[in-house]
Design a protein around this motif. Structure first.
Motif, PDB file in Angstrom:
ATOM      1  N   LYS A   1      58.548 -50.787  23.816  1.00  0.00           N
ATOM      2  CA  LYS A   1      57.320 -51.469  24.230  1.00  0.00           C
ATOM      3  C   LYS A   1      56.203 -50.443  24.427  1.00  0.00           C
ATOM      4  O   LYS A   1      55.867 -50.035  25.539  1.00  0.00           O
TER       5      LYS A   1
ATOM      6  N   ILE B   1      56.569 -55.280  19.318  1.00  0.00           N
ATOM      7  CA  ILE B   1      57.583 -56.230  19.781  1.00  0.00           C
ATOM      8  C   ILE B   1      58.891 -56.047  19.018  1.00  0.00           C
ATOM      9  O   ILE B   1      59.971 -56.028  19.601  1.00  0.00           O
TER      10      ILE B   1
ATOM     11  N   GLU C   1      51.772 -57.230  20.054  1.00  0.00           N
ATOM     12  CA  GLU C   1      51.306 -58.258  20.998  1.00  0.00           C
ATOM     13  C   GLU C   1      50.002 -58.910  20.568  1.00  0.00           C
ATOM     14  O   GLU C   1      49.662 -59.995  21.052  1.00  0.00           O
ATOM     15  N   ASP C   2      49.280 -58.269  19.671  1.00  0.00           N
ATOM     16  CA  ASP C   2      48.022 -58.863  19.204  1.00  0.00           C
ATOM     17  C   ASP C   2      48.227 -59.807  18.024  1.00  0.00           C
ATOM     18  O   ASP C   2      47.274 -60.178  17.331  1.00  0.00           O
ATOM     19  N   SER C   3      49.499 -60.181  17.766  1.00  0.00           N
ATOM     20  CA  SER C   3      49.865 -61.148  16.719  1.00  0.00           C
ATOM     21  C   SER C   3      49.521 -60.659  15.312  1.00  0.00           C
ATOM     22  O   SER C   3      49.222 -61.462  14.416  1.00  0.00           O
TER      23      SER C   3
ATOM     24  N   GLU D   1      51.571 -66.088  20.023  1.00  0.00           N
ATOM     25  CA  GLU D   1      52.393 -64.904  20.222  1.00  0.00           C
ATOM     26  C   GLU D   1      53.502 -64.832  19.191  1.00  0.00           C
ATOM     27  O   GLU D   1      54.253 -65.781  19.005  1.00  0.00           O
TER      28      GLU D   1
END
Length: 515
Positions: A419, A447, A463-465, A487
């Motif tokens: 992470k 991720i 995390e920002d897709s 997400e």
């Protein structure tokens, strides 16, 4: 619907190939060894016409190579003998009556019919009333026999074996298993890649989207099989589904899915793994259970209930497919016997959730990564931790290890995703040999990750897709593709084609390919 081919049909395909290529002796030996006959004629109409017109020399020669029920053979030989008597060919009729297997069976099971034929042979004059039942004639009897025998034979299209092999190769090409520019080796499972078009290329274009029905249904995990033929998702509602990744539709050629008998677990499916042959699929769920499925039939071969006291976050087979390795929210790593259905090994030592597990060093060791920020190397035989690695890369905080995966063509190293905004290639003793970063400091921690078919590219969702793609050779960022406003949950890559699949928490699975 799925297709099951009987072993006898495979032999018949080979027999047809041998006979079409004038390998009669080999075909004869194969028939003798297997007791399987081709049971086909070039033309059913010609075959039945020969019977109707009494061309018995041709007919008897053909039926000697066909698998005809004894009852119908008895009817045929009986008619031939009657007509030979009518033509005063008593010697030939007597030979057929007393020296052929169908007539031997007739004597055993229908002695009255056999004696009637003997009676016909003993008479000096032929009387149709003695030969046929009331209202029956020679031509009517021929037609009945022709219809009965015609239903027992098939007409096989020429070169059937080669046609099926060609159709198989075409299907594999459509599924992305073979390349149109590849040299195909029938003794290998895949093609030999030589053209530049078959090399790893950046996948950054969504060509297909799978949408799960309902507001709360979505895929927790997804996975391509090693042979590239199956794309499987495990969903929050417990269903395990096999998809056609080329069009985003459920595979209805699989019988169990066509009949809505999906593979399913009691709780959310959060981990999946295939064995090396793609025949078996293992799944883990949030209630600590593990199930092993036969991919083609959907049959559950084994259940471990429960395998862990909490959710099973990661599962994989060993190379022989005899064991299943699992990691869990209960902080443990376990090895389970596929045949015995029992837990064989247990590894404890992580201070938090175990998120990922992987067999390494020819299955003699296991790597596990957890939310405690550590990677542990375990000796399988000794059931002991060899050493602990902190892959945080200059961070003082414990960064949860999200996934550890092997990269094609890169030996003795693994890709670590924790992470953070960095991925790392790491040796088995914890030495970082290369890192990959998009450079963003906040809101874009990785991720999960996946590798391209030849290990030249690394894909990672953040995390920002977005999906980020890195060059393994240079470590540089090759592309960034915004996938969804929701997400992203997971990513998987096709083992043979430049295809990546990403799933989000709003019920979408996005299939991405190179342009």
């Amino acid at each position: 619907m799925s297709i099951e081919i009987e072993s006898e049909d495979v032999i018949r395909l080979i027999l047809q190939f041998l006979k079409e290529n004038q390998l009669e002796h080999t075909a004869s030996v194969l028939e003798d060894e297997t007791l399987v006959t081709l049971n086909t004629v070039e033309s059913r109409d010609t075959f039945t016409k020969d019977i109707a017109q009494g061309r018995w020399d041709t007919v008897l020669k053909q039926v000697s190579h066909l698998k005809i029920p004894p009852r119908k053979l008895m009817d045929l030989y009986e008619q031939v003998i009657i007509e030979l008597v009518e033509m005063k060919e008593h010697s030939a009729a007597r030979t057929l009556l007393r020296q052929t297997e169908p007539m031997f069976l007739l004597k055993q099971h229908h002695p009255e019919r056999y004696l009637r034929l003997e009676h016909l042979l003993s008479r000096s004059l032929f009387d149709p009333k003695d030969a046929y039942a009331s209202g029956m004639t020679r031509d009517k009897r021929r037609q009945i026999i022709a219809q009965a025998l015609g239903s027992e034979v098939a007409v096989a299209p020429p070169s059937r074996l080669m046609t099926l092999l060609e159709q198989c190769a075409q299907w594999q090409h459509q599924q992305g298993i073979l390349s149109s520019d590849a040299d195909f080796d029938v003794f290998q499972t895949t093609a030999t890649v030589e053209s530049k078009e078959d090399a790893d290329a950046l996948a950054n274009e969504i060509y297909c989207t799978i949408k799960f029905p309902g507001k709360n249904a979505y895929a927790e995990c997804s996975l391509f099989s090693p042979n590239g033929q199956y794309f499987v998702t495990g969903s929050v509602d417990g269903f395990i589904e096999v998809w056609n990744h080329s069009n985003g539709k459920l595979r209805k050629d699989l019988n169990y899915q066509a009949e809505d008998n999906l593979m399913a677990m009691d709780e959310s499916v959060i981990s999946l793994g295939f064995n090396s042959t793609s025949e078996l699929l293992v799944s883990g769920s949030t209630d600590g259970k593990i199930a092993i499925w036969k991919t083609q039939s959907g049959f559950c071969q084994r259940r471990f209930s429960p395998a862990h006291s909490q959710g099973v976050t990661s599962v994989c087979f060993n190379r022989q497919g005899t064991e299943v390795l699992s990691g869990s929210y209960d902080k443990t790593v376990k090895i389970h016997g596929v045949r015995s259905g029992k837990s064989l090994k247990k590894f404890t030592g992580h201070a938090s959730f175990v998120n990922t597990v992987l067999y390494v060093k020819d299955d003699t060791c296991v790597l596990s990564g957890g939310s405690d920020g550590t990677i542990k190397m375990w000796d399988v035989a000794e059931e002991a931790c060899l050493y602990t690695i902190n892959p945080a890369m200059n961070s003082s905080a414990a960064l949860a290890v999200q996934s550890i995966l092997s990269v094609p063509l890169i030996t003795d190293q693994v890709l670590v995703c924790n992470k953070s905004n960095r991925l790392a290639l790491m040796t088995m003793d914890g030495k970082v040999t290369k890192t990959f970063s998009h450079g963003k400091e906040k809101g874009a921690d990785f991720i999960s990750a996946a590798a391209s078919p030849h290990g030249e590219l690394i894909y990672a969702i953040a995390e920002d897709s977005a999906v980020y793609c890195f060059s393994v050779a240079s470590g540089s960022l090759l592309g960034e593709t915004k996938i969804s406003d929701s997400e992203l949950v997971g990513i998987s890559s096709h083992p043979l084609s430049n295809i990546v699949a990403c799933n989000d928490d709003q019920g979408h699975v996005y299939c991405i390919s190179s342009k």
